[in-house]
Design an enzyme around this catalytic site. Structure first.
Site, short mmCIF file in Angstrom:
data_model
loop_
_atom_site.label_atom_id
_atom_site.label_comp_id
_atom_site.label_asym_id
_atom_site.label_seq_id
_atom_site.Cartn_x
_atom_site.Cartn_y
_atom_site.Cartn_z
N ASP A 30 -27.50 1.62 -13.68
CA ASP A 30 -28.03 0.46 -14.40
C ASP A 30 -26.94 -0.20 -15.24
OD1 ASP A 30 -30.41 -1.04 -15.33
OD2 ASP A 30 -29.91 -0.15 -17.27
N GLU A 52 -25.17 -1.73 -10.74
CA GLU A 52 -25.85 -3.00 -10.95
C GLU A 52 -24.90 -3.94 -11.67
OE1 GLU A 52 -29.67 -5.00 -13.26
OE2 GLU A 52 -28.50 -3.41 -14.18
#
Ligand code: CA
Length: 614
Positions: free
Chosen positions: A328, A357
């Site tokens: 993330d 990400e």
């Protein structure tokens, strides 16, 4: 009488030696046979720093005892040599002559072949599942003792009760759809009073959220997926923890998280990391600002934090048998640390895969985060895979725009024409939507033809396709309405649902058609090596028609996207002869029809064709 007293005393001493309170130790256990022998244990207990730790176990050495500015923590540097065998040893924490704390530490046997595991890759189609919203397989765990937020299915931002059991109950469905890897949004404990369902505010890095399942269930789910030739990708968060994390009450050290005189939010401007003109102020805000009031920013420049996170990821790979990690908010963490993390992962698992990400607008800035053979911009992330947001943004618009020099199909063309920026663009994770974005069918104005064009493009261009749950049944939702609306419950996942997308019951015709369409494409893609590793060659879009080929030594696949609102004749095949080599016969995959001569094809308005050239 004397005898009794002595006996009682012995008894007391005997019991005492086995009844020391346990400190919290993380990682809670480890493995023998790891390539890197070092292990650093976080030890947490009242005034533990005033004790001296002792352990005796063949092959295990206590190299160093580290203290911080908080006496309730110790960090123990252990070395686990190749001679160490699986087993349990006691770590005693002694104060003067007494044992104040004790912990039975286990070294497990590493499973054979663990280090050679093959991570997900371009031969996969990933499905992204939000566990709270996919299926509620166990209504008994919707509310759990000690968990602050209770289930409330009426609240779009509340917990709805979905869990691992719900996923494991429907592996057959996912497998039939042609998905080969499952990325599950974070599953670790999020014991926050509200908005806890999404999982990105972790309050315990070693424990599943009991409303999602148990650690054992998670390991079992991965094993069950492997039996169906499906992999599992764990969603990890290194940038921040939840503000209710147990250590926030008593931080291991003052600099464990970034502290600001008053709450300071990140500026969410990831480009400052690579921007040659960036100010120090912006860079600090980006790197050290908190992602949210509920998400304190972890300081990976602190060596103990860095070791903690690296070991945590390895622990989960080893414990659960993972096939990949989705990291993330990749650019928000310290970049030197992130590169070090990947190098350590790859040392332990050379064929593993990690996708970061990188939610960025532009190709060049995205490519900055993609690992490369050599250092290109004074920095190398070593990251094997990045999320391809620029291609997503192009897909948002390309299929429902009128053609111009830079719009319509040209958007796709221009993004892909910049692939020189990547060492290996085949490893980019590509997607039409995800849990943070408006759903693709809504983006297409609920136009089924545009949707189908998008799905064909996703499954045939270069990259690792990822499909957000529900996209296969035309779920809708606009991001600006709130995240709850793009993360609605998958129909059929809850008892009593009127529509059941697992069985087809109650679905409308279009939903059923979409599901069948995607299942056909994804199952077809599975064995098409040419789509996994073949060359992509595309032709400049002309008159709203975009033609590209995927080729290898065995196969030639031609994809034709007609973005016009009217029927068009197939462009003259001679233009594509460097790929066609004079061949004109083909098999069209979607309609499953044989075609004698592709030059005779009429392209319906807003349509996609996949031609296997013969
Ligand atoms: Ca449940």
């Amino acid at each position: 009488m004397k005898k009794i007293i002595i006996l009682s005393l012995l008894c007391f001493l005997f019991l005492q030696s086995f009844s020391q309170p346990n400190p919290r130790i993380e990682p809670p256990f480890w493995w023998t046979g790891m390539k890197v022998p070092d292990l650093q244990l976080l030890v947490y207990a009242d005034n533990i720093a005033s004790t001296a730790p002792r352990l005796v176990y063949p092959g295990v050495k206590l190299l160093k005892v580290n203290k911080t500015d908080n006496p309730d923590y110790l960090f123990l540097d252990l070395q686990i040599s190749n001679e160490a065998r699986a087993g349990v040893f006691r770590i005693d924490f002694q104060r003067d002559e007494d044992v104040s704390y004790s912990y039975e530490y286990e070294l497990k046997e590493r499973s054979p072949g663990s280090s050679e595991r093959q991570g997900f890759g371009p031969d996969d189609v990933i499905v992204l599942l939000m566990p709270d919203r996919f299926a509620n397989g166990n209504p008994d765990n919707d509310d759990m003792p000690g968990m602050l937020e209770k289930a409330d299915r009426q609240n779009p931002d509340g917990r709805h009760g979905g869990d691992l059991k719900g996923i494991s109950d429907h592996l057959g469905y996912l497998n039939d759809m042609g998905f080969t890897a499952i990325w599950i949004n974070p599953v670790l404990e999020n014991n926050n009073p509200k908005y806890s369902y999404h999982g990105y505010a972790i309050t315990d890095f070693y424990k599943l959220d009991p409303r999602i399942g148990t650690n054992e269930e998670y390991g079992k789910l991965v094993a069950d997926c492997h039996k169906k030739n499906m992999g599992v990708i764990m969603d990890m968060v290194f940038n921040h923890c939840g503000h209710m994390h147990w250590w926030m009450q008593n931080l291991p050290s003052e600099d464990w998280v970034h502290q600001w005189p008053e709450f300071t939010r990140t500026n969410y401007r990831a480009p400052v990391n690579s921007d040659p003109h960036a100010s120090e102020y912006d860079y600090r805000r980006m790197q050290d600002g908190w992602f949210d009031t509920s998400m304190p920013d972890l300081n990976q420049k602190n060596e103990f934090v860095a070791n903690y996170l690296i070991q945590n990821s390895i622990w989960w790979i080893e414990y659960a048998g993972l096939d990949g990690i989705r990291m993330d908010t990749y650019p928000y963490s310290d970049q030197e640390f992130m590169a070090r993390w990947i190098m350590r992962i790859m040392k332990e698992y050379p064929n593993f895969n990690v996708v970061g990400e990188a939610w960025l607008q532009k190709e060049a800035i995205t490519s900055y985060y993609a690992g490369s053979e050599s250092e290109r911009f004074g920095y190398n992330s070593f990251l094997p895979s990045v999320t391809d947001f620029p291609l997503h943004f192009a897909m948002q618009k390309a299929f429902h725009e009128d053609e111009s020099w830079t719009e319509g199909m040209a958007r796709l063309y221009y993004v892909l024409a910049q692939d020189f920026l990547y060492d290996d663009p085949l490893t980019n994770v590509i997607f039409a939507d995800n849990h943070d974005l408006s759903r693709f069918y809504s983006l297409m104005g609920e136009d089924f033809d545009k949707y189908k064009m998008g799905m064909v493009f996703l499954m045939t261009t270069r990259g690792i396709p990822m499909v957000y749950y529900g996209t296969e049944i035309l779920m809708t939702g606009e991001e600006n309405m709130g995240h709850g609306y793009i993360r609605e419950d998958f129909p059929g996942g809850w008892q009593g649902d009127k529509i059941n997308a697992f069985t087809g019951e109650g679905m409308d015709e279009k939903q059923a058609e979409a599901q069948e369409f995607l299942s056909l494409l994804q199952n077809w893609r599975k064995d098409k090596e040419v789509l996994h590793s073949g060359k992509l060659l595309h032709f400049v879009p002309e008159s709203g028609i975009y033609v590209y080929f995927r080729t290898n030594d065995e196969e030639v696949i031609m994809v034709v996207l007609n973005n016009n609102n009217r029927e068009r004749k197939m462009p003259l095949p001679e233009r594509f002869d460097e790929c066609l080599n004079g061949k004109r016969k083909a098999y069209e995959v979607i309609t499953q029809t044989e075609i004698e001569d592709i030059k005779d094809i009429f392209l319906p308005p807003k349509s996609a064709m996949i031609l296997e050239i013969k």
